[in-house]
Design an enzyme around this catalytic site. Structure first.
Site, PDB file in Angstrom:
ATOM      1  N   VAL A 247     -31.236 -16.557  -4.566  1.00 36.42           N
ATOM      2  CA  VAL A 247     -31.916 -15.096  -4.662  1.00 36.42           C
ATOM      3  C   VAL A 247     -30.430 -14.421  -5.012  1.00 36.42           C
ATOM      4  CG1 VAL A 247     -33.265 -13.227  -3.179  1.00 36.42           C
ATOM      5  CG2 VAL A 247     -33.315 -15.850  -1.855  1.00 36.42           C
TER       6      VAL A 247
ATOM      7  N   GLY B 110     -35.773 -25.196  -4.853  1.00 33.62           N
ATOM      8  CA  GLY B 110     -35.068 -24.066  -4.757  1.00 33.62           C
ATOM      9  C   GLY B 110     -35.873 -23.337  -2.861  1.00 33.62           C
TER      10      GLY B 110
ATOM     11  N   LYS C 263     -41.655 -15.552  10.377  1.00 34.81           N
ATOM     12  CA  LYS C 263     -42.711 -13.952   9.614  1.00 34.81           C
ATOM     13  C   LYS C 263     -43.931 -13.974   9.849  1.00 34.81           C
ATOM     14  CE  LYS C 263     -40.842 -16.932   5.573  1.00 34.81           C
ATOM     15  NZ  LYS C 263     -41.097 -18.088   4.212  1.00 34.81           N
TER      16      LYS C 263
HETATM   17  N1  HSE Z   1     -38.236 -21.976   2.328  1.00 31.78           N
HETATM   18  C1  HSE Z   1     -39.104 -20.660   2.551  1.00 31.78           C
HETATM   19  C2  HSE Z   1     -40.212 -21.592   2.400  1.00 31.78           C
HETATM   20  C3  HSE Z   1     -38.623 -19.498   2.098  1.00 31.78           C
HETATM   21  O1  HSE Z   1     -40.827 -22.409   1.822  1.00 31.78           O
HETATM   22  O2  HSE Z   1     -41.648 -20.669   2.253  1.00 31.78           O
HETATM   23  C4  HSE Z   1     -39.183 -18.598   1.367  1.00 31.78           C
HETATM   24  O3  HSE Z   1     -39.236 -17.850   3.149  1.00 31.78           O
END
Ligand code: HSE
Length: 436
Positions: free
Chosen positions: A17, A190, A208
């Site tokens: 990032v 990534g 989240k």
């Molecule tokens: N590892 C997380 C995903 C990245 O796959 O959504 C973003 O938070």
């Protein structure tokens, strides 16, 4: 800190990032200056390993492996802190705030675990924390909930919040690839966390969802209060059977008002294939949010990956540079005084379910399972079993899929324990709610 024509930025973390952030700052310097009226200057970069080759040219920007250089630099206004994990991120952010810096973070694990403490500290010190990139990558959902939708009482949030698991489920289904092959590709692209277990076991999505739930309802939901299941045990068979029935399997994160209570879950879920959530594929995320005034609205797009996440960080940088971020952060702090919505006990969540069992292919097995479900007042809506080979000894197994009518999580958990104890049941048992 008084506003100056230049905004002096430090970057802590120059991995996936961080590199994207540098790229945008370099490529969009002029348009960012026009938008903000200020020159955004990257003045310092802090990395763990100075010697590491990076695929971005940092030019003459000083690079250090000690965050103290930023803490001690009175010229730095705001620090973009894009380091994952809890420690040293928690200590770093604390020190930066105490040193009078404002902080932009993408670290949802940190905010989930220590957001309350860090926000309180920032509030006391009259500092600002921005975190658009912490939830749903490039999708501006934090901004939507904190600003555009504040005139609403939020009725429900239904979302795909983990790009890695959505990528895995989509590729397994579309290309018939194995779970392990697809996970390796998600890591190479990534999308995945340093520890991809958090992506596939539902932890990342639950963190989240907890952040979104707190912003939308003022209720802090610890992970243990979220009905949470990962996708590790989902097999291609489940995806194919679901598709035959008109569904896609998605790791669905839900926060929904049920009367005056909030139902919160992160589970692989059967979603109608023709719904926007069902059609969200690859590493994309989607948030379907219903407000009492706005009605149903959806935001979707790239939920993971370098440039989408960097895009969200830059949104924070611009908000910060214009002064909007400080105003929004003050309103988030005021939310803490709102009366939280109570949680619905997990056992009382009421849905239809998809159940899949691997069982010995012998007489009375289906009857035993149906009997247990019936005794717990779980009504069967359909049963599916493909014809098996004509093996009459104990080596034969059958895969049994049962769809139920609406029932509660509590009833199903109790029934599942009894079914697990049957000598005929072999291996994993899959239980997925159905979102209609
Ligand atoms: N590892 C997380 C995903 C990245 O796959 O959504 C973003 O938070």
């Amino acid at each position: 800190m008084t506003e100056s024509p230049d905004l002096n930025i430090a970057l802590v973390g120059c991995g996936t990032v961080g590199t994207g952030v540098v790229r945008i700052l370099q490529a969009s310097q002029e348009s960012l200056r026009q938008r903000t009226g200020r020159s955004l200057r990257l003045q310092q970069v802090v990395v763990r390993n100075i010697g590491k080759q990076r695929d971005v040219d940092l030019g003459t920007i000083p690079v250090s492996d000690d965050i103290q250089t930023v803490v001690d630099d009175p010229q730095i206004h705001v620090v973009v802190h894009v380091v994952g994990g809890i420690s040293p991120a928690r200590e770093d952010v604390t020190r930066l705030l105490q040193a009078g810096k404002d902080v932009i973070t993408a670290n949802k694990a940190l905010l989930y675990a220590h957001g309350a403490e860090l926000f309180a500290l920032a509030g006391r010190l009259k500092r600002t924390i921005c975190f658009e990139a912490a939830v749903a990558g490039g999708i501006p959902i934090i901004s939507a909930v904190n600003t555009a939708l504040t005139g609403n009482r939020i009725i429900s949030i239904e979302a795909i919040l983990n790009g890695t698991s959505n990528f895995i489920l989509t590729r397994m289904f579309d290309r018939r690839e194995t779970y392990d092959e697809v996970l390796a590709e998600a890591q190479a692209r990534g999308y995945a966390e340093a520890d991809p277990a958090m992506d596939v076991d539902g932890t990342d999505a639950a963190q989240k969802l907890s952040i979104l739930t707190q912003l939308a309802y003022g209720t802090r939901v610890p992970l243990e209060d979220i009905v949470r299941q990962g996708i590790q045990q989902i097999e291609l068979l489940d995806l194919l059977v679901a598709a035959e029935l008109g569904y896609r399997v998605k790791l669905l994160a839900t926060s929904r008002l049920s009367g005056e209570r909030l139902e919160v879950s992160v589970q692989p879920t059967l979603v109608r294939a023709n719904r926007a959530i069902g059609m969200t594929s690859g590493a994309d995320n989607i948030i379907s949010i219903e407000g009492d005034a706005v009605g149903l609205m959806r935001l979707s797009g790239a939920g993971a990956g370098q440039m989408p996440t960097a895009s969200a960080v830059l949104a924070d940088v611009v908000d910060y540079a214009t002064g909007r971020a400080a105003i929004t952060f003050q309103s988030i702090l005021r939310l803490q005084h709102q009366r939280p919505v109570m949680l619905q006990p997990q056992e009382e969540l009421s849905r239809r379910y998809y159940l899949r069992f691997t069982v010995a292919d012998r007489p009375h097995v289906l009857a035993d399972i149906a009997d247990i479900l019936g005794r717990h007042e779980i009504s069967i809506s359909s049963v599916r079993q493909d014809e098996t080979d004509d093996v009459l000894d104990e080596s034969g197994v059958a895969r049994l899929v049962i769809m139920t009518h609406r029932t509660t999580e509590g009833r199903l958990r109790t029934a599942d324990q009894e079914i697990a104890a049957l000598s005929s049941v072999r291996g994993d048992r899959i239980r997925m709610p159905i979102a209609d």
